[in-house]
Write an enzyme that holds these catalytic residues in place. Structure first.
Site, PDB file in Angstrom:
ATOM      1  N   GLU A  17      12.330  -0.881  -7.191  1.00 26.00           N
ATOM      2  CA  GLU A  17      12.143  -1.755  -6.019  1.00 26.00           C
ATOM      3  C   GLU A  17      12.173  -3.236  -6.409  1.00 26.00           C
ATOM      4  O   GLU A  17      11.674  -4.084  -5.664  1.00 26.00           O
ATOM      5  CB  GLU A  17      10.814  -1.428  -5.310  1.00 26.00           C
ATOM      6  CG  GLU A  17      10.624   0.025  -4.913  1.00 26.00           C
ATOM      7  CD  GLU A  17      11.615   0.528  -3.870  1.00 26.00           C
ATOM      8  OE1 GLU A  17      12.507  -0.233  -3.455  1.00 26.00           O
ATOM      9  OE2 GLU A  17      11.496   1.698  -3.492  1.00 26.00           O
ATOM     10  N   HIS A  57       3.550  -2.890  -3.860  1.00 25.64           N
ATOM     11  CA  HIS A  57       3.995  -1.770  -3.027  1.00 25.64           C
ATOM     12  C   HIS A  57       3.150  -0.552  -3.364  1.00 25.64           C
ATOM     13  O   HIS A  57       2.851  -0.310  -4.533  1.00 25.64           O
ATOM     14  CB  HIS A  57       5.482  -1.486  -3.280  1.00 25.64           C
ATOM     15  CG  HIS A  57       5.960  -0.200  -2.699  1.00 25.64           C
ATOM     16  ND1 HIS A  57       5.865   0.086  -1.360  1.00 25.64           N
ATOM     17  CD2 HIS A  57       6.517   0.902  -3.269  1.00 25.64           C
ATOM     18  CE1 HIS A  57       6.362   1.289  -1.136  1.00 25.64           C
ATOM     19  NE2 HIS A  57       6.759   1.811  -2.282  1.00 25.64           N
ATOM     20  N   HIS A 108       1.538   3.570  -1.620  1.00 21.63           N
ATOM     21  CA  HIS A 108       1.646   4.662  -0.641  1.00 21.63           C
ATOM     22  C   HIS A 108       0.241   5.068  -0.173  1.00 21.63           C
ATOM     23  O   HIS A 108      -0.172   6.207  -0.386  1.00 21.63           O
ATOM     24  CB  HIS A 108       2.326   5.883  -1.268  1.00 21.63           C
ATOM     25  CG  HIS A 108       3.685   5.646  -1.860  1.00 21.63           C
ATOM     26  ND1 HIS A 108       4.279   6.519  -2.757  1.00 21.63           N
ATOM     27  CD2 HIS A 108       4.589   4.642  -1.684  1.00 21.63           C
ATOM     28  CE1 HIS A 108       5.481   6.063  -3.100  1.00 21.63           C
ATOM     29  NE2 HIS A 108       5.693   4.919  -2.481  1.00 21.63           N
ATOM     30  N   GLU A 127     -13.563  -7.136  10.810  1.00 18.25           N
ATOM     31  CA  GLU A 127     -12.962  -8.270  10.099  1.00 18.25           C
ATOM     32  C   GLU A 127     -11.457  -8.168   9.867  1.00 18.25           C
ATOM     33  O   GLU A 127     -10.876  -9.030   9.199  1.00 18.25           O
ATOM     34  CB  GLU A 127     -13.725  -8.502   8.797  1.00 18.25           C
ATOM     35  CG  GLU A 127     -15.107  -9.019   9.150  1.00 18.25           C
ATOM     36  CD  GLU A 127     -16.029  -9.264   7.973  1.00 18.25           C
ATOM     37  OE1 GLU A 127     -15.570  -9.186   6.838  1.00 18.25           O
ATOM     38  OE2 GLU A 127     -17.205  -9.534   8.240  1.00 18.25           O
ATOM     39  N   HIS A 136       6.900   5.827   4.504  1.00 15.41           N
ATOM     40  CA  HIS A 136       7.013   5.672   3.047  1.00 15.41           C
ATOM     41  C   HIS A 136       5.771   4.987   2.458  1.00 15.41           C
ATOM     42  O   HIS A 136       5.108   5.544   1.595  1.00 15.41           O
ATOM     43  CB  HIS A 136       8.296   4.874   2.720  1.00 15.41           C
ATOM     44  CG  HIS A 136       8.492   4.618   1.259  1.00 15.41           C
ATOM     45  ND1 HIS A 136       9.733   4.593   0.646  1.00 15.41           N
ATOM     46  CD2 HIS A 136       7.609   4.352   0.262  1.00 15.41           C
ATOM     47  CE1 HIS A 136       9.594   4.359  -0.649  1.00 15.41           C
ATOM     48  NE2 HIS A 136       8.305   4.201  -0.903  1.00 15.41           N
TER      49      HIS A 136
END
Ligand code: 13P
Ligand code: ZN
Length: 272
Positions: A116, A139, A141, A169, A210
């Site tokens: 990525e 990134h 999951h 919050e 994803h």
């Protein structure tokens, strides 16, 4: 030259990846992090004239030429970063033409940066234009956010609004809301370009079905951002099937945003 394993940035990467793994967000090789480093700090640990090897970036990263990053490796498990940082992480510099990454340390087994990398570097370019202090793209999951993707509409306003309603919050932590990309093929320049486009507006971008991207000034801040979104998604998943008796009102969210002086997406609230 000091031992890089004692550096603040390697230590922070070890701690952050271990936390993300412990929370169940990053199974197997799931997730990746890139963290822009200060050249002077890198020079305390590495001879920056010594490139181990050059790795093509696969796109033009010219706006980041000369910038240093510590990045997780492709196919590498967050679970293993703490025990073997030199195999699972790499420190690199973007070459002056933006076409290659010069590896200065790490990826010891011949590995390379995350698949990525385009989404990370393109997001850095986009976020630095909005906030010159941005340093991290992350990134992951996260379980509940991913679960929510299957049962909640993936409309930016509706998803943001639901998440804001879940924790008092939330509107303070991610006042710019959550951007959403449709399901796209990961690891491509196209998803990188689409993510960077969203990053002009949002610090959190959901990749439908994803995972999520987050951006921030530090590993701690970016981790905290994703952690807060994930907490909100968890509350949603714990309550979505139950009758809703109470809710945080939009007028109350306005009061919070005003108290904490954050610029929030007014169009994501339903105010009269
Ligand atoms: P990498 O192992 O290449 O970092 O890929 C993991 C991932 O989460 C892809 O989206
Ligand atoms: Zn992923």
């Amino acid at each position: 030259m000091k031992d890089i394993l004692t550096s603040r940035f390697v230590e922070e990467m070890r701690r952050t990846t271990a936390n993300m793994y412990r929370l169940g967000w990053d199974e197997r090789n799931g997730g990746n992090i890139s963290y822009m480093l200060d050249e002077n700090e890198v020079k305390e640990y590495l001879d920056v004239k010594k490139t181990i090897r050059e790795i093509p970036t696969g796109f033009n990263a010219l706006p980041l030429a000369g910038k240093y990053f510590i990045v997780t490796g492709t196919g590498k498990y967050f679970k293993n970063v703490d025990v073997d940082p030199e195999t699972n992480l790499g420190v690199l510099r973007i070459a002056s033409d933006g076409e290659t990454a010069q590896l200065l340390w790490g990826f010891k087994d011949g590995g390379k940066f995350t698949s990525e990398f385009p989404a990370h570097m393109m997001s850095h370019i986009a976020r630095l234009k909005v906030n010159p202090e941005n340093r991290v793209v992350m990134h992951s999951h996260p379980t509940n956010l991913l679960a929510m993707n299957f049962v909640h509409e993936l409309d930016e306003k509706k998803l943001t609004h639901t998440l804001w309603e879940m924790c008092t919050e939330c509107i303070v932590v991610f006042p710019d809301g959550v951007g959403v990309l449709p399901w796209m093929l990961c690891g491509t320049n196209s998803i990188g370009e689409a993510t960077a486009e969203k990053m002009k507006e949002f610090r959190v971008v959901v990749w439908a079905l994803h995972g999520v991207y987050g951006a921030g000034r530090s590993l701690d801040e970016t981790f905290g951002l994703i952690e807060t979104v994930e907490k909100a998604a968890q509350i949603y998943m714990l309550t979505a099937h139950l009758p809703r008796l109470n809710t945080i009102k939009d007028e109350d969210m306005v009061k919070l945003a005003e108290l904490f002086k954050v610029e929030y997406r007014k169009d994501f609230l339903n105010l009269n």
